[in-house]
Design an enzyme around this catalytic site. Structure first.
Site, PDB file in Angstrom:
ATOM      1  N   ASN A   1     -21.703  30.989  88.092  1.00  0.00           N
ATOM      2  CA  ASN A   1     -20.122  30.642  88.664  1.00  0.00           C
ATOM      3  C   ASN A   1     -19.393  31.766  88.651  1.00  0.00           C
ATOM      4  O   ASN A   1     -18.185  32.139  89.194  1.00  0.00           O
ATOM      5  CB  ASN A   1     -19.565  29.602  87.638  1.00  0.00           C
ATOM      6  CG  ASN A   1     -19.851  28.223  87.719  1.00  0.00           C
ATOM      7  OD1 ASN A   1     -19.254  27.627  89.215  1.00  0.00           O
ATOM      8  ND2 ASN A   1     -19.418  27.446  87.062  1.00  0.00           N
TER       9      ASN A   1
ATOM     10  N   ASP B   1     -31.093  22.332  82.383  1.00  0.00           N
ATOM     11  CA  ASP B   1     -30.381  23.209  82.135  1.00  0.00           C
ATOM     12  C   ASP B   1     -30.593  24.247  83.179  1.00  0.00           C
ATOM     13  O   ASP B   1     -32.021  24.688  83.432  1.00  0.00           O
ATOM     14  CB  ASP B   1     -30.626  24.037  80.294  1.00  0.00           C
ATOM     15  CG  ASP B   1     -28.814  24.882  80.802  1.00  0.00           C
ATOM     16  OD1 ASP B   1     -28.016  23.762  80.226  1.00  0.00           O
ATOM     17  OD2 ASP B   1     -29.062  26.476  80.828  1.00  0.00           O
TER      18      ASP B   1
ATOM     19  N   GLU C   1     -23.406  22.320  82.888  1.00  0.00           N
ATOM     20  CA  GLU C   1     -24.570  22.457  83.410  1.00  0.00           C
ATOM     21  C   GLU C   1     -26.165  21.791  83.393  1.00  0.00           C
ATOM     22  O   GLU C   1     -26.984  22.053  83.437  1.00  0.00           O
ATOM     23  CB  GLU C   1     -25.170  23.606  84.099  1.00  0.00           C
ATOM     24  CG  GLU C   1     -25.429  24.614  82.840  1.00  0.00           C
ATOM     25  CD  GLU C   1     -24.506  25.031  82.267  1.00  0.00           C
ATOM     26  OE1 GLU C   1     -25.009  26.145  81.010  1.00  0.00           O
ATOM     27  OE2 GLU C   1     -23.092  24.991  81.528  1.00  0.00           O
TER      28      GLU C   1
ATOM     29  N   HIS D   1     -17.075  28.588  90.618  1.00  0.00           N
ATOM     30  CA  HIS D   1     -16.319  27.287  90.849  1.00  0.00           C
ATOM     31  C   HIS D   1     -16.603  25.817  91.466  1.00  0.00           C
ATOM     32  O   HIS D   1     -17.772  25.256  91.292  1.00  0.00           O
ATOM     33  CB  HIS D   1     -15.293  26.895  89.498  1.00  0.00           C
ATOM     34  CG  HIS D   1     -15.644  28.175  88.572  1.00  0.00           C
ATOM     35  ND1 HIS D   1     -16.545  27.452  87.822  1.00  0.00           N
ATOM     36  CD2 HIS D   1     -14.250  29.059  88.222  1.00  0.00           C
ATOM     37  CE1 HIS D   1     -15.997  28.192  86.382  1.00  0.00           C
ATOM     38  NE2 HIS D   1     -14.891  29.327  86.482  1.00  0.00           N
TER      39      HIS D   1
ATOM     40  N   ASP E   1     -20.219  24.538  91.810  1.00  0.00           N
ATOM     41  CA  ASP E   1     -19.567  22.682  91.796  1.00  0.00           C
ATOM     42  C   ASP E   1     -21.063  22.510  92.449  1.00  0.00           C
ATOM     43  O   ASP E   1     -21.728  21.213  93.135  1.00  0.00           O
ATOM     44  CB  ASP E   1     -18.536  22.054  92.242  1.00  0.00           C
ATOM     45  CG  ASP E   1     -17.975  22.324  90.805  1.00  0.00           C
ATOM     46  OD1 ASP E   1     -18.126  22.873  90.285  1.00  0.00           O
ATOM     47  OD2 ASP E   1     -16.748  21.823  91.343  1.00  0.00           O
TER      48      ASP E   1
END
Length: 178
Positions: A49, A41, A84, A54, A58
């Site tokens: 984020n 994780d 994630e 975002h 990404d």
């Protein structure tokens, strides 16, 4: 191919990874081989984020997936398990080998930095939960890795946490009947 890949990270999607885990677990059972899973994780991903957007989040997901792909053995399987989270299946890896791999991945990812322009560079870390297969179902194996992951997060993140042994069901002749 499209049905089995996560479009963003270009690793297996959850469905394909679940199928691969079932097949790999069956082979480990049949050949009495070790098998471990790593649940990875990205630490503080939601905050990242929110801070950088975002699109940049990404970018981080792709960067972590690429590092995982480049580090794993050919026989290891990787996929995006959730937002994630990544799951790595390590056939023929005992708890020591899986822990070593998890620690190596933590180190390599901590050496990355995400550059978002205008001098905004952020360090990346991950927390990894490791579980060695002990005869249980694929779902129970991943649940143990997940519990180890959350224990690692509770202990400060950027760490590897190894799951305790699976609790096997008692033999049928020892089960109390009322």
């Amino acid at each position: 191919r499209i049905a089995h890949l996560d479009a963003l990270t270009e690793v297996k999607n959850r469905r394909a990874l679940q199928e691969s885990l079932d097949v790999t677990l069956s082979a480990a059972r049949r050949h009495q081989q070790d098998l471990s899973v790593l649940l990875i994780d990205i630490d503080h991903f939601k905050l990242l984020n929110d801070a950088v957007g975002h699109r940049n989040g990404d970018l981080v997901l792709r960067q972590v997936a690429q590092t995982l792909r480049q580090t794993l053995r050919t026989e290891d399987l990787i996929g995006r398990w959730g937002g994630e989270e990544f799951l790595v299946i390590t056939p023929d890896a005992d708890d020591h080998g899986a822990r070593w791999l998890a620690e190596r991945l933590c180190l390599l990812i901590s050496e990355l930095s995400a550059n978002f322009g205008d001098g905004d560079t952020r360090a990346l870390t991950v927390t990894v939960g490791v579980a060695q297969w002990a005869g249980e179902s694929a779902e129970d194996l991943v649940d143990r890795a997940d519990a180890a992951l959350y224990a690692g997060k509770a202990n400060g993140r950027n760490t590897v946490s190894v799951a305790g042994p699976a609790h096997a069901e008692p033999p049928a002749d020892l089960v109390a009947v009322s």
